[in-house]
Scaffold this motif. Structure first.
Motif, short mmCIF file in Angstrom:
data_model
loop_
_atom_site.label_atom_id
_atom_site.label_comp_id
_atom_site.label_asym_id
_atom_site.label_seq_id
_atom_site.Cartn_x
_atom_site.Cartn_y
_atom_site.Cartn_z
N LEU A 34 -42.05 -59.57 -75.05
CA LEU A 34 -40.86 -60.22 -74.82
C LEU A 34 -39.85 -59.08 -74.54
CD1 LEU A 34 -40.67 -63.45 -76.99
CD2 LEU A 34 -41.05 -63.18 -74.37
N SER A 83 -36.84 -59.80 -71.67
CA SER A 83 -35.99 -60.70 -72.57
C SER A 83 -34.35 -59.17 -71.85
CB SER A 83 -35.85 -60.14 -73.84
OG SER A 83 -35.76 -59.01 -74.31
N LEU A 132 -36.64 -61.41 -77.79
CA LEU A 132 -35.57 -61.83 -77.52
C LEU A 132 -34.07 -61.23 -78.02
CD1 LEU A 132 -36.74 -65.74 -77.34
CD2 LEU A 132 -36.75 -64.12 -75.33
#
Length: 450
Positions: A306, A310, A362
């Motif tokens: 991620l 992100s 994130l």
């Protein structure tokens, strides 16, 4: 400072090369924790003696990182990269052979100095060489290299310890550092740098002693060391006013301060959780050290995947939504953990940790992007240096504080392992909830779109 470009930069490769050193440093830091009982027996020492294997390394980083702004203004990136790599390799070779604890500690200090140069160097390359449209994803790649290491460190250390012995932890990283060296020499061009600043030795020495004493005061919960640190940090402030080593004026930027808090909470979370959960799983749920290490792996993979994704999201839609959603997700996971900790099974705890790492993936790297981006370019190197110094210190302090909470409850209660783990997670959860509130306050000052 004047620089002259002599050939083309390969930014992604340069970031990966510096990131491999940072990854190796954090990997050893977390993997060595499982070796302490063996090291105490082999070197005939106690826990207070063997803890310097980690503390000495962290102190070396804490001392070197603050001067990174001066180094970046005075030496070329290529020279700093090669110096960091060679110092790290010397440390690995010393520790892979170390017949005594003293030599082991010397090797760890060499690794700490190498990591202390490499970590801010990686983010400096991202901030100064990557195009603005790709900065988020590049920062994601950079933080991915260090955020995955605490999670896989215990597994790496446990497997090698049981199969080949603790010295193999260092041997297996030598090829990785050689790959990083070759990649860095290819991707980082030689540049001429004109040194225009004098080095402030008074500020450096007082800061070194002040930070070292402060870290020891946290680890030992000692008022004496705290008083020593206050005196020497006061001395640093006095010397620093006369000839600037660190540009403390960055703290006049309220947006930088607020975002720094949220970023540092994640650093405390990553290292605090990587201490609590493996210990609880082994002592509370009675799983093996290998199983406890593997428990951390799914979350580490989620965070690693991620982080660059992100960053891409930030580049496309701006920082507000991905960071807020990430911090809120992490806070939710930590609150669930802290409230229901005694009744969570291995698998439900695993799901909660994976949810925490979704939030981390994130927002963690994006927070660093916007924190450093909140400063004018003239303060970029200073902000990078200060943020990385605080990052290392907070990580070390969080581990020490959580360890104290854990150990004190184990000694006092029949169910101390559960209570110590629960209270440690609860402290981290409170800090993360405050982080959500702080970010909501500063969110309106961030751009709505990329």
């Amino acid at each position: 400072m004047k620089t002259m470009k002599t050939k083309e930069w390969h930014v992604l490769a340069a970031v990966i090369a510096a990131g491999l050193m940072s990854f190796s440093g954090v990997l050893i830091e977390t993997s060595m924790n499982v070796t302490f009982p063996h090291l105490m027996e082999e070197f005939n020492t106690d826990a207070n003696g063997i803890q310097w294997v980690t503390t000495g390394y962290l102190l070396a980083i804490a001392v070197i990182v603050p001067v990174s702004a001066y180094l970046l203004k005075s030496y070329s990136v290529r020279k700093l990269f090669v110096t960091a790599n060679v110092l790290f390799l010397i440390g690995l070779l010393l520790d892979s052979w170390a017949p005594t604890l003293s030599i082991l500690l010397v090797g760890r200090v060499f690794q700490g100095v190498g990591t202390g140069i490499a970590l801010p160097l990686m983010f400096h390359i991202i901030l100064t060489k990557s195009p603005m449209s790709q900065r988020g994803v590049m920062m994601g790649i950079g933080t991915m290299t260090t955020s995955i290491a605490p999670a896989i460190g215990p597994t790496y250390g446990g497997i090698l310890l049981s199969s080949l012995g603790w010295r193999s932890i260092f041997w297996f990283l030598v090829p990785l550092l050689l790959i990083a060296l070759v990649l860095g020499l290819w991707s980082i061009p030689a540049e001429n740098v004109t040194r225009t600043e004098r080095f402030n030795w008074g500020a450096f020495v007082t800061l070194m002693i002040g930070l070292s004493s402060l870290l020891i005061s946290v680890e030992k919960m000692s008022w004496q060391y705290l008083l020593i640190s206050i005196v020497f940090l006061g001395g640093f402030y006095w010397f620093n006013q006369k000839l600037q080593l660190l540009n403390l004026s960055v703290f006049k930027n309220a947006k930088f301060d607020a975002l720094t808090y949220s970023f540092l909470v994640y650093q405390a979370t990553l290292l605090g959780i990587s201490f609590v959960l493996p210990n609880y799983l082994q002592l509370g749920l009675h799983v093996t050290s290998t199983q406890a290490g593997l428990f951390m792996f799914p979350g580490a993979v989620i965070g690693a995947i991620l982080a660059p994704l992100s960053g891409r999201i930030l580049d496309q839609i701006g920082p507000r939504k991905p960071i807020l959603f990430g911090i809120a997700t992490s806070a939710t996971a930590l609150v669930i953990m802290s409230v229901f900790f005694p009744i969570l099974s291995f698998w439900t705890l695993l799901l909660a940790h994976m949810l925490l790492m979704v939030g981390t993936g994130l927002s963690y790297s994006n927070l660093m992007t916007v924190t450093l981006g909140s400063l004018p370019e003239s303060q970029s190197a200073d902000g990078n240096s200060i943020l990385n110094t605080l990052q290392q210190f907070v990580g070390a302090s969080a581990t020490a504080i959580v360890a104290q909470i854990f150990a004190s409850n184990v000694d006092l209660h029949a169910h101390g392992v559960v209570l110590g783990s629960q209270y440690g997670v609860a402290l981290i959860a409170i800090l993360m909830v405050i982080s959500v509130i702080v970010f909501l306050g500063v969110k309106k000052y961030l751009p709505k779109h990329a």
